[in-house]
Design a protein around this motif. Structure first.
Motif, PDB file in Angstrom:
ATOM      1  N   SER A   1       6.670  -3.951   1.033  1.00 30.20           N
ATOM      2  CA  SER A   1       7.210  -2.654   1.460  1.00 30.20           C
ATOM      3  C   SER A   1       6.642  -1.566   0.562  1.00 30.20           C
ATOM      4  O   SER A   1       6.584  -1.710  -0.654  1.00 30.20           O
ATOM      5  CB  SER A   1       8.739  -2.670   1.365  1.00 30.20           C
ATOM      6  N   LEU A   2       6.224  -0.464   1.173  1.00 31.22           N
ATOM      7  CA  LEU A   2       5.500   0.577   0.446  1.00 31.22           C
ATOM      8  C   LEU A   2       6.319   1.857   0.339  1.00 31.22           C
ATOM      9  O   LEU A   2       7.088   2.197   1.243  1.00 31.22           O
ATOM     10  CB  LEU A   2       4.175   0.880   1.156  1.00 31.22           C
ATOM     11  N   LEU A   3       6.117   2.580  -0.762  1.00 33.91           N
ATOM     12  CA  LEU A   3       6.739   3.867  -1.010  1.00 33.91           C
ATOM     13  C   LEU A   3       5.667   4.945  -1.036  1.00 33.91           C
ATOM     14  O   LEU A   3       4.473   4.648  -1.229  1.00 33.91           O
ATOM     15  CB  LEU A   3       7.485   3.853  -2.350  1.00 33.91           C
ATOM     16  N   HIS A   4       6.070   6.198  -0.864  1.00 32.50           N
ATOM     17  CA  HIS A   4       5.114   7.301  -0.994  1.00 32.50           C
ATOM     18  C   HIS A   4       4.494   7.260  -2.389  1.00 32.50           C
ATOM     19  O   HIS A   4       5.190   7.069  -3.392  1.00 32.50           O
ATOM     20  CB  HIS A   4       5.808   8.639  -0.770  1.00 32.50           C
ATOM     21  N   GLY A   5       3.184   7.419  -2.456  1.00 29.02           N
ATOM     22  CA  GLY A   5       2.472   7.371  -3.720  1.00 29.02           C
ATOM     23  C   GLY A   5       1.920   6.006  -4.061  1.00 29.02           C
ATOM     24  O   GLY A   5       1.074   5.876  -4.962  1.00 29.02           O
ATOM     25  N   ASP A   6       2.363   4.949  -3.366  1.00 29.50           N
ATOM     26  CA  ASP A   6       1.799   3.621  -3.592  1.00 29.50           C
ATOM     27  C   ASP A   6       0.326   3.602  -3.199  1.00 29.50           C
ATOM     28  O   ASP A   6      -0.088   4.268  -2.241  1.00 29.50           O
ATOM     29  CB  ASP A   6       2.545   2.569  -2.771  1.00 29.50           C
ATOM     30  N   ARG A   7      -0.440   2.832  -3.916  1.00 26.89           N
ATOM     31  CA  ARG A   7      -1.876   2.691  -3.643  1.00 26.89           C
ATOM     32  C   ARG A   7      -2.186   1.231  -3.346  1.00 26.89           C
ATOM     33  O   ARG A   7      -1.812   0.344  -4.131  1.00 26.89           O
ATOM     34  CB  ARG A   7      -2.717   3.170  -4.830  1.00 26.89           C
ATOM     35  N   ILE A   8      -2.853   0.999  -2.218  1.00 27.17           N
ATOM     36  CA  ILE A   8      -3.341  -0.333  -1.872  1.00 27.17           C
ATOM     37  C   ILE A   8      -4.821  -0.354  -2.203  1.00 27.17           C
ATOM     38  O   ILE A   8      -5.600   0.418  -1.639  1.00 27.17           O
ATOM     39  CB  ILE A   8      -3.116  -0.650  -0.376  1.00 27.17           C
ATOM     40  N   VAL A   9      -5.204  -1.199  -3.136  1.00 27.39           N
ATOM     41  CA  VAL A   9      -6.581  -1.246  -3.621  1.00 27.39           C
ATOM     42  C   VAL A   9      -7.206  -2.566  -3.180  1.00 27.39           C
ATOM     43  O   VAL A   9      -6.624  -3.640  -3.395  1.00 27.39           O
ATOM     44  CB  VAL A   9      -6.647  -1.105  -5.154  1.00 27.39           C
ATOM     45  N   VAL A  10      -8.371  -2.484  -2.562  1.00 25.16           N
ATOM     46  CA  VAL A  10      -9.049  -3.665  -2.029  1.00 25.16           C
ATOM     47  C   VAL A  10     -10.452  -3.734  -2.616  1.00 25.16           C
ATOM     48  O   VAL A  10     -11.197  -2.749  -2.595  1.00 25.16           O
ATOM     49  CB  VAL A  10      -9.145  -3.600  -0.480  1.00 25.16           C
ATOM     50  N   LYS A  11     -10.798  -4.900  -3.138  1.00 24.15           N
ATOM     51  CA  LYS A  11     -12.157  -5.120  -3.628  1.00 24.15           C
ATOM     52  C   LYS A  11     -12.575  -6.555  -3.319  1.00 24.15           C
ATOM     53  O   LYS A  11     -11.737  -7.392  -2.938  1.00 24.15           O
ATOM     54  CB  LYS A  11     -12.257  -4.847  -5.124  1.00 24.15           C
ATOM     55  N   ARG A  12     -13.842  -6.828  -3.480  1.00 28.57           N
ATOM     56  CA  ARG A  12     -14.356  -8.170  -3.184  1.00 28.57           C
ATOM     57  C   ARG A  12     -13.874  -9.163  -4.230  1.00 28.57           C
ATOM     58  O   ARG A  12     -13.914  -8.906  -5.428  1.00 28.57           O
ATOM     59  CB  ARG A  12     -15.891  -8.136  -3.155  1.00 28.57           C
ATOM     60  N   SER A  13     -13.409 -10.314  -3.772  1.00 29.34           N
ATOM     61  CA  SER A  13     -13.015 -11.384  -4.676  1.00 29.34           C
ATOM     62  C   SER A  13     -14.255 -12.074  -5.233  1.00 29.34           C
ATOM     63  O   SER A  13     -15.318 -12.102  -4.600  1.00 29.34           O
ATOM     64  CB  SER A  13     -12.142 -12.405  -3.941  1.00 29.34           C
TER      65      SER A  13
END
Length: 300
Positions: free
Chosen positions: A259-271
């Motif tokens: 569950s996400l809140l305002h200001g949360d950042r989802i960061v995706v990079k290569r494993s």
């Protein structure tokens, strides 16, 4: 054990989660049992993944958890559908154990050997005659107030979605620290080539060949129609910040939710890890596309 055998200790992983104790469960147990006996006839030592053995009542086989399979087995045979393969693929990637998929699901983009033909197909593969490919993984995390509150691997995609009963979400998107856009949409998909034939395809994204070092970034029902899917290098780091919208969530291969809140950042990079798939000799990715997407239908 036959000297010609290329693999010695083989793990069997079954689709036990949705079978239960009814007719489908009995059929799955019988199928696994038949494959296990076939492997033993070929000179392989067979173990069952621990949850498979426990949930399907197959206590007569040696059982190992995923870490033990990773340390002791030189092949994992997945009997089920793509969901089963996604789950075990993420877990075994760090151990570099190759995977073969036998399809007992529906589509079977990753479990590409028909169950009815497993004996004819597996024989040469067990002797070392096969095609090998590597599939990339994503490492995703959710940051809140500068701290990581959730992290997970994904083989298909990372998806940020609006709440079930709320309107659009507004997302600030960055690539390698560079601002891309503020997007208003129902959500945003970041997909690997493996995941390009899943949710991202239904959102209008392209099919990516697994050999391409890229990702698809595809908006879900965007407010601005010029907001189109884009292919990015998988060496990039993508950050998605929740600007507005209620009850937004992030999913990683549709398995793990946060569950996400305002200001949360989802960061995706290569494993750093990849999943190793083995296919019958002569297999190509285009075979899969033709069979699963019915590209030849209507052709005289």
């Amino acid at each position: 054990m036959t000297s010609r055998n290329h693999f010695h200790q083989v793990a069997l992983i079954g689709k036990y989660q949705s079978t239960g104790s009814g007719t489908s469960g009995a059929a799955s147990r019988q199928g696994l049992d038949a494959i296990a006996h076939y492997l033993m006839d070929q000179g392989c030592d067979v173990v069952l993944e621990a949850d498979t053995a426990a949930n399907m009542g197959m206590a007569r086989y040696t059982a190992m958890d995923v870490a033990q399979i990773g340390s002791h087995c030189d092949l994992a045979l997945v009997v089920g559908g793509d969901g089963t393969m996604l789950g075990i693929g993420r877990q075994l990637a760090q151990y570099k154990v190759p995977l073969i998929g036998i399809n007992q699901g529906r589509l079977g983009f990753m479990t590409d050997i028909p169950f009815d033909d497993y004996q004819n197909t597996l024989g040469p593969m067990l002797r070392g005659i096969y095609e090998e490919e590597a599939r990339s993984l994503m490492q995703g995390r959710v940051e809140r107030d500068g701290e990581v509150v959730f992290s997970a691997l994904a083989m298909n995609d990372v998806v940020v979605n609006r709440g079930a009963t709320s309107g659009m979400v507004e997302l600030r998107v960055e690539v390698d620290g560079h601002f891309v856009a503020n997007q208003r949409a129902d959500g945003l998909i970041i997909a690997t080539p493996t995941g390009s034939t899943a949710y991202a395809l239904s959102a209008g994204g392209p099919v990516l060949h697994p050999a391409i070092d890229g990702w698809v970034m595809a908006p879900i029902a965007p407010h601005t129609l010029s907001n189109r899917p884009i292919v990015l290098s998988n060496a990039s780091e993508i950050a998605i910040e929740i600007v507005s919208g209620r009850d937004a969530s992030a999913s990683f291969d549709m398995q793990s939710l946060a569950s996400l809140l305002h200001g949360d950042r989802i960061v995706v990079k290569r494993s750093q890890h990849q999943v190793r798939f083995l296919h019958p000799k002569g297999w190509t990715y285009f075979d899969t596309l033709r069979q699963k997407m019915h590209w030849n239908e209507g052709v005289a």
